[in-house]
Design a protein around this motif. Structure first.
Motif, short mmCIF file in Angstrom:
data_model
loop_
_atom_site.label_atom_id
_atom_site.label_comp_id
_atom_site.label_asym_id
_atom_site.label_seq_id
_atom_site.Cartn_x
_atom_site.Cartn_y
_atom_site.Cartn_z
N THR A 1 -39.71 -10.93 21.11
CA THR A 1 -40.12 -9.53 21.06
C THR A 1 -40.09 -8.95 22.46
N THR A 2 -39.85 -7.65 22.54
CA THR A 2 -39.91 -6.92 23.79
C THR A 2 -40.24 -5.47 23.48
N VAL B 1 -39.11 -3.96 19.97
CA VAL B 1 -38.05 -4.64 19.22
C VAL B 1 -38.46 -6.08 18.95
N VAL B 2 -38.23 -6.52 17.71
CA VAL B 2 -38.51 -7.88 17.27
C VAL B 2 -37.19 -8.49 16.78
N VAL B 3 -36.81 -9.62 17.35
CA VAL B 3 -35.57 -10.31 16.99
C VAL B 3 -35.91 -11.63 16.31
N GLU B 4 -35.47 -11.81 15.07
CA GLU B 4 -35.65 -13.05 14.34
C GLU B 4 -34.32 -13.79 14.30
N PRO C 1 -29.30 -12.69 16.35
CA PRO C 1 -30.25 -12.14 15.39
C PRO C 1 -29.81 -12.34 13.94
N ALA C 2 -30.75 -12.74 13.12
CA ALA C 2 -30.57 -12.71 11.67
C ALA C 2 -31.13 -11.39 11.15
#
Length: 169
Positions: free
Chosen positions: A85-86, A97-100, A149-150
Motif C-alpha cells: 500500500t502507498t 493505492v492498495v496492490v494485491e 498486481p492481481a
C-alpha cells in the motif's frame, strides 16, 4: 514488458455520488512516484506482519528488497501472496493505492541491473548485483521480489471514491 491496462470499476457503494473511476494512468503515476510502501505478509502461524519499505514500480510490477533472514522474506517463502500500500496520510486529499499480488523472486541479471540503477537514481541507494540478488556497500545481500498486481484498489478523496482495477493474464 509493456504495462497491462486493467479493467476498471467504480464501487458506487463506497463512493460519493459525484465520484468517477480514477483512471489507471493516475494510479500508475502514484505507484511510480511513491518512495515508501507498506508491505503486508502473513507469518506461518497466521499472524499478520506489516512493515514499511521502499519499492520501485517497473514494467507493471512493484519491486522491493529484503534480507533472507528478515521476517518478511521468511513470510513470503511460506506464503508469497501479499499486499503493498502507498498513498497519503491526508483525509481529504490525495490518492491511496492498495496492490494485491504474489511476490516472485527476481534473479535475472538484466532486470536486477535495471532495478539497481533506478534504486540509485530515485532513492540514492547503491546496490551491486551479485548471485541473483542485491549487495549493498557493507556486503549485505538482499533478495529482490516483484509483485505483479492481481487486483488494485484506489481510494480517491476529491470526491471520495473507491475504484477496483482487475488484471487478467
Amino acid at each position: 514488458m509493456p504495462e497491462i491496462e486493467p479493467a476498471t470499476e467504480l464501487n458506487e457503494q463506497f463512493s460519493q455520488p459525484a465520484a468517477t473511476a480514477r483512471p489507471w494512468a493516475e494510479v500508475a503515476d502514484v505507484l511510480s512516484k511513491s518512495e515508501m510502501f507498506w508491505l503486508s505478509t502473513v507469518r506461518r502461524d497466521g499472524r499478520p506482519h506489516v512493515t514499511p519499505l521502499p519499492a520501485i514500480w517497473l514494467d507493471g510490477a512493484l519491486h522491493f528488497c529484503a534480507g533472507a533472514s528478515e521476517q518478511k522474506a521468511k513470510n513470503l517463502a511460506a506464503e508469497p501472496r501479499c499486499i503493498l500500500t502507498t498513498g497519503t496520510n491526508r483525509l481529504r486529499s490525495g490518492l491511496d493505492v492498495v496492490v494485491e499480488g504474489t511476490a516472485v523472486r527476481v534473479t535475472g541479471e538484466e532486470r536486477l541491473q535495471r532495478l539497481a540503477a533506478i534504486w540509485k537514481s530515485k532513492l540514492d541507494w547503491t546496490f551491486e548485483v551479485a548471485d541473483g540478488a542485491f549487495r549493498d556497500p557493507e556486503g549485505r545481500h538482499g533478495l529482490v521480489f516483484g509483485v505483479a498486481p492481481a487486483k488494485v484498489l484506489s481510494f480517491g478523496k476529491e470526491p471520495y471514491s473507491q475504484t477496483r482495477y482487475r488484471f487478467t493474464a
